[in-house]
Design a protein around this motif. Structure first.
Motif, PDB file in Angstrom:
ATOM      1  N   CYS A  79       0.826  -1.220   0.000  1.00  0.00           N
ATOM      2  CA  CYS A  79       0.000   0.000   0.000  1.00  0.00           C
ATOM      3  C   CYS A  79       0.853   1.261   0.000  1.00  0.00           C
ATOM      4  CB  CYS A  79      -0.909   0.003   1.231  1.00  0.00           C
ATOM      5  SG  CYS A  79      -2.001  -1.414   1.323  1.00  0.00           S
ATOM      6  N   GLY A  80       2.152   1.118  -0.206  1.00  0.00           N
ATOM      7  CA  GLY A  80       3.035   2.273  -0.274  1.00  0.00           C
ATOM      8  C   GLY A  80       3.769   2.607   1.010  1.00  0.00           C
ATOM      9  N   TRP A  81       3.609   1.782   2.031  1.00  0.00           N
ATOM     10  CA  TRP A  81       4.248   2.012   3.327  1.00  0.00           C
ATOM     11  C   TRP A  81       5.733   1.678   3.258  1.00  0.00           C
ATOM     12  CZ3 TRP A  81       7.054  -0.908   6.742  1.00  0.00           C
ATOM     13  CH2 TRP A  81       7.099  -0.498   8.078  1.00  0.00           C
ATOM     14  N   GLU A  91      -0.916   2.772   8.468  1.00  0.00           N
ATOM     15  CA  GLU A  91      -1.065   1.818   9.565  1.00  0.00           C
ATOM     16  C   GLU A  91      -2.461   1.894  10.183  1.00  0.00           C
ATOM     17  OE1 GLU A  91       2.182   2.653  12.233  1.00  0.00           O
ATOM     18  OE2 GLU A  91       3.676   2.052  10.750  1.00  0.00           O
ATOM     19  N   ARG A  92      -3.011   3.108  10.308  1.00  0.00           N
ATOM     20  CA  ARG A  92      -4.366   3.256  10.868  1.00  0.00           C
ATOM     21  C   ARG A  92      -5.428   2.737   9.901  1.00  0.00           C
ATOM     22  NH1 ARG A  92      -2.336   8.120  12.513  1.00  0.00           N
ATOM     23  NH2 ARG A  92      -3.332   9.212  10.788  1.00  0.00           N
ATOM     24  N   ALA A  93      -5.223   2.963   8.611  1.00  0.00           N
ATOM     25  CA  ALA A  93      -6.205   2.544   7.613  1.00  0.00           C
ATOM     26  C   ALA A  93      -6.282   1.024   7.492  1.00  0.00           C
ATOM     27  CB  ALA A  93      -5.860   3.156   6.255  1.00  0.00           C
ATOM     28  N   TRP A  94      -5.173   0.356   7.745  1.00  0.00           N
ATOM     29  CA  TRP A  94      -5.099  -1.093   7.576  1.00  0.00           C
ATOM     30  C   TRP A  94      -4.773  -1.776   8.896  1.00  0.00           C
ATOM     31  CZ3 TRP A  94      -7.057  -3.161   3.410  1.00  0.00           C
ATOM     32  CH2 TRP A  94      -7.131  -2.409   2.252  1.00  0.00           C
ATOM     33  N   ASP A  95      -5.799  -1.966   9.716  1.00  0.00           N
ATOM     34  CA  ASP A  95      -5.623  -2.721  10.959  1.00  0.00           C
ATOM     35  C   ASP A  95      -5.672  -4.216  10.630  1.00  0.00           C
ATOM     36  OD1 ASP A  95      -8.317  -3.269  10.496  1.00  0.00           O
ATOM     37  OD2 ASP A  95      -9.027  -2.158  12.238  1.00  0.00           O
ATOM     38  N   ASP A  96      -5.478  -5.051  11.631  1.00  0.00           N
ATOM     39  CA  ASP A  96      -5.417  -6.500  11.406  1.00  0.00           C
ATOM     40  C   ASP A  96      -6.668  -7.030  10.707  1.00  0.00           C
ATOM     41  OD1 ASP A  96      -2.965  -6.421  12.645  1.00  0.00           O
ATOM     42  OD2 ASP A  96      -3.530  -7.707  14.329  1.00  0.00           O
ATOM     43  N   THR A 120       3.683  10.977   9.609  1.00  0.00           N
ATOM     44  CA  THR A 120       2.243  11.156   9.355  1.00  0.00           C
ATOM     45  C   THR A 120       1.756  10.249   8.233  1.00  0.00           C
ATOM     46  OG1 THR A 120       2.729  13.051   7.931  1.00  0.00           O
ATOM     47  CG2 THR A 120       2.158  13.526  10.222  1.00  0.00           C
ATOM     48  N   GLU A 121       2.534  10.106   7.171  1.00  0.00           N
ATOM     49  CA  GLU A 121       2.135   9.237   6.060  1.00  0.00           C
ATOM     50  C   GLU A 121       2.164   7.766   6.472  1.00  0.00           C
ATOM     51  OE1 GLU A 121       4.045  10.047   2.264  1.00  0.00           O
ATOM     52  OE2 GLU A 121       4.391  12.115   2.939  1.00  0.00           O
ATOM     53  N   ARG A 122       3.212   7.379   7.158  1.00  0.00           N
ATOM     54  CA  ARG A 122       3.342   5.986   7.609  1.00  0.00           C
ATOM     55  C   ARG A 122       2.211   5.620   8.554  1.00  0.00           C
ATOM     56  NH1 ARG A 122       5.661   4.715  11.953  1.00  0.00           N
ATOM     57  NH2 ARG A 122       6.957   6.565  12.058  1.00  0.00           N
ATOM     58  N   GLU A 123       1.940   6.494   9.517  1.00  0.00           N
ATOM     59  CA  GLU A 123       0.895   6.221  10.506  1.00  0.00           C
ATOM     60  C   GLU A 123      -0.495   6.203   9.869  1.00  0.00           C
ATOM     61  OE1 GLU A 123       1.743   9.191  13.444  1.00  0.00           O
ATOM     62  OE2 GLU A 123       3.483   8.087  14.192  1.00  0.00           O
TER      63      GLU A 123
END
Length: 50
Positions: free
Chosen positions: A19-21, A34-39, A28-31
């Motif tokens: 997803c570009g991480w 991470e927030r958009a894609w939880d387990d 801010t971009e990394r987080e």
């Protein structure tokens, strides 16, 4: 019913990279990724072939 086991950090990072991480992104971009894609979201996406 048992609660599903959480994904490993390695599994999460492998998915987020699709997803570009990357660890080098600004915080801010990394987080945001991470927030958009939880387990649960990752498991659902993989279930549908992501």
């Amino acid at each position: 019913m048992d609660k599903p086991k959480p994904l490993s950090q390695e599994h999460r990072e492998d998915f987020w990279r699709r997803c570009g991480w990357s660890p080098e992104l600004p915080d801010t971009e990394r987080e945001a990724i991470e927030r958009a894609w939880d387990d649960e979201s990752i498991e659902m996406a993989e279930l549908f072939g992501w």
